[in-house]
Design an enzyme around this catalytic site. Structure first.
Site, PDB file in Angstrom:
ATOM      1  N   GLY A  12      -0.449   2.150  13.296  1.00  0.00           N
ATOM      2  CA  GLY A  12      -1.155   1.992  12.003  1.00  0.00           C
ATOM      3  C   GLY A  12      -0.483   2.926  11.021  1.00  0.00           C
ATOM      4  CB  SER A  39      -3.392   5.371  19.966  1.00  0.00           C
ATOM      5  OG  SER A  39      -4.050   6.445  20.564  1.00  0.00           O
ATOM      6  CB  ILE A  42      -1.373   8.755  19.300  1.00  0.00           C
ATOM      7  CG1 ILE A  42      -1.341   8.618  20.821  1.00  0.00           C
ATOM      8  CG2 ILE A  42      -0.006   9.148  18.767  1.00  0.00           C
ATOM      9  CD1 ILE A  42      -0.477   7.509  21.349  1.00  0.00           C
ATOM     10  CB  VAL A  47       3.320  15.115   5.648  1.00  0.00           C
ATOM     11  CG1 VAL A  47       2.640  16.042   6.611  1.00  0.00           C
ATOM     12  CG2 VAL A  47       4.593  14.537   6.205  1.00  0.00           C
ATOM     13  CE  LYS A  78       6.558  12.109  -7.697  1.00  0.00           C
ATOM     14  NZ  LYS A  78       6.988  11.879  -6.301  1.00  0.00           N
ATOM     15  N   PRO A  98      12.518  12.801 -14.844  1.00  0.00           N
ATOM     16  CG  PRO A  98      13.524  11.767 -16.687  1.00  0.00           C
ATOM     17  CD  PRO A  98      13.786  12.754 -15.583  1.00  0.00           C
ATOM     18  CG  LEU A 335       7.711   8.330   9.507  1.00  0.00           C
ATOM     19  CD1 LEU A 335       6.733   9.366  10.043  1.00  0.00           C
ATOM     20  CD2 LEU A 335       8.777   9.009   8.659  1.00  0.00           C
TER      21      LEU A 335
END
Ligand code: AMP
Length: 514
Positions: A12, A39, A42, A47, A78, A98, A335
């Site tokens: 997920g 899970s 887990i 971050v 932002k 910018p 990732l």
């Protein structure tokens, strides 16, 4: 596209649930079932709190309003990124990157021509923070929306709490019919043709699917562990391989910043990311130069949180990317594709582009792997160009306080594209030709490159410049741009909350026929 019976997403987190939502929305009727296996034991790394401009499109595609998702994820606007301490040159000890938008057209023209003149020896301060409306909004704690004229809204992205984003997107995906399984994957089974056929889960048993998406994070459960795909390392070019993160509280009475701070430190850099309820802080460093304990101590001192009971979160990685992000009947997203480092928040951008490109090529090839290698090349180009842009921050630093910064500056391991961009810059100040020659691998545009190159004050002649130049008047189509005409950051976030309550009570009235 031929109909698929079942797509199974392993993992997920932001990547898994972003993928599930886009598939459920855009491939409605083309896939029988979509399942996300994750899970809760887990958990996620969570971050990634900064984004790049493409994130707005993602929510538009899903028809989700900012007033709905932003409060749910403690998100903020932002308007850019500030870089204090990367340069020691007078007038450039801090600069602002910018997010370029149409209202900055005049500003950008002026910036480009001033940079050219400064390069040729004129005594002008060309720190990009003087030129663009976004840095003024950032300084003033403003959101990117003009109070009267929405044609004068500025480009922006978001900061958000990644854990809350995962939860929000999970809820949305389930509403769209995605099946959620909370279980632990134990192993994957492949068939004679090398495809993954099914995976074994601790409680659920075997789950079969036609296609698998690996969103299991750095471990790459499917793409690396089951299918044996290897990573290309960037350790010789990006030396940061660890980070420590630690949230602190935010002072309600002060303006809420609308930018990310990326502050150079002795052995790396620190981020400060304002969310609605807290400040996200972190120190990204090279484990060859300092330890996790020392980095945590330095971060705690910097954010004045020595006594804070909050536990710091430590992560480590090897900078790199897969050679093949799509292999057989499996694509890696997030990732599991690799990780570079948090500077310039690149990985969510790679994640989002990878999902979209995968969907495009998969459909174009009618669910075959006809376009697999084109997809892999495009993702690799995107990541490699991002490595160039990130490495340039380090190569052009002028700090002398540690071996870390000297090493970064002297590192000769660079791509041909990066060498050419930097040598063109040093020679002539004109990088247009180099960017054109490497356009297929350069996701960052000229404004971003020049903001970095000029922002670090790396010119052939060190001229004494005025440290604080006069504030330049900014305009677009003869309309004056001033930060005072933009909405206060906290006010707009509070309005999102109110509109949510308004919608909810309206809905209640309708449902109850009040
Ligand atoms: P992240 O580390 O933030 O990229 O998220 C990784 C995701 O993969 C999380 O949702 C984890 O729960 C999930 N995950 C990792 N390993 C397993 C596993 N063995 N079984 C099920 N889910 C997993």
């Amino acid at each position: 596209m031929n109909k698929l019976n079942h797509i199974l997403i392993v993992g997920g987190g932001t990547a898994g649930w972003m993928t599930a939502n886009l598939l459920a929305k855009e491939w409605q009727g083309k896939v029988g079932n979509i399942t996300v296996l994750e899970s809760s034991q887990i958990g996620t790394i969570g971050v990634g709190e900064g984004t790049t401009p493409f994130m707005q499109d993602f929510f538009k595609k899903l028809d989700i309003e900012e007033s709905e998702w932003m409060p749910a994820c403690n998100a903020t606007y932002k308007t850019g990124i500030r870089f204090p301490g990367w340069s020691t040159k007078t007038g450039y000890t801090s600069y602002f990157h910018p997010f370029y938008s149409e209202i900055d057209t005049d500003a950008a023209m002026r910036f480009f021509s001033d940079v050219k003149n400064r390069h040729a020896g004129s005594r002008i301060n060309v720190n990009p923070q003087n030129y663009f409306i976004t840095s003024r909004l950032a300084e003033a704690g403003k959101a990117p929306f003009h109070v009267k004229d929405n044609m004068l809204n500025s480009e922006y992205v978001y900061h958000f709490d990644a854990a809350l984003m995962g939860q929000f997107l999970r809820k949305k995906a389930i509403q769209r019919g995605v099946t959620h399984v909370d279980d632990v994957m134990l192993e994957a089974q492949t068939s004679a043709n090398g495809n993954i056929s099914r995976i074994l889960c601790k409680d659920t048993g075997w789950l079969a699917a036609d296609f698998f998406i690996d969103c299991s994070g750095l471990r790459g459960l499917l793409i690396q562990q089951a299918l044996g795909q290897k990573q290309k390392s960037f350790s010789d070019r990006l030396i940061n391989d660890a980070a420590v993160a630690l949230p602190t509280t935010i002072v309600e009475q002060q303006p809420l910043p609308s930018f990310t701070d990326s502050i150079a430190a002795e052995f790396g850099w620190m981020w400060r990311i304002p969310l609605q309820n807290r400040m996200g802080n972190g120190y990204v460093f090279s484990s060859a130069c300092t330890t996790h304990e020392a980095a945590e101590k330095e971060l705690r001192q910097y954010v004045n949180a020595q006594e804070l009971a909050v536990e710091a979160k430590h992560i480590s990685w090897t900078p790199g990317r897969l050679h093949n992000h799509w292999f057989k009947n499996c694509v890696a997203i997030g990732l599991s594709q690799g990780f570079l480092e948090p500077l310039e928040a690149p990985m969510l951008n790679v994640t989002q582009h990878s999902i979209e490109m995968f969907m495009y090529y998969f459909q174009a090839g009618n669910a075959s792997n006809k376009y697999q290698s084109r997809f892999n090349t495009e993702v690799n180009n995107l990541i490699d160009g991002t490595v160039d842009y990130i490495q340039a921050h380090y190569l052009l630093n002028s700090r002398e306080d540690s071996i870390y910064w000297r090493f970064c500056r002297e590192n000769q391991n660079q791509s041909d594209a990066l060498k050419e961009i930097i040598s063109s810059w040093k020679r002539t100040g004109n990088i247009d030709g180099a960017l054109r020659a490497h356009a297929h691998t350069q996701p960052y545009f000229k404004t971003s490159w020049l903001s970095l190159l000029a922002g670090l004050g790396t010119f052939p002649q060190d001229i004494i410049e005025p440290e604080n130049s006069e504030e330049l008047p900014l305009s677009y189509k003869n309309k004056v741009l001033s930060a005072t005409d933009y909405v206060d950051h906290r006010t707009i976030l509070a309005e999102h909350e109110n509109s949510l309550f308004r919608d909810a009570s309206e809905l209640e009235r309708k449902v109850c026929n009040v």
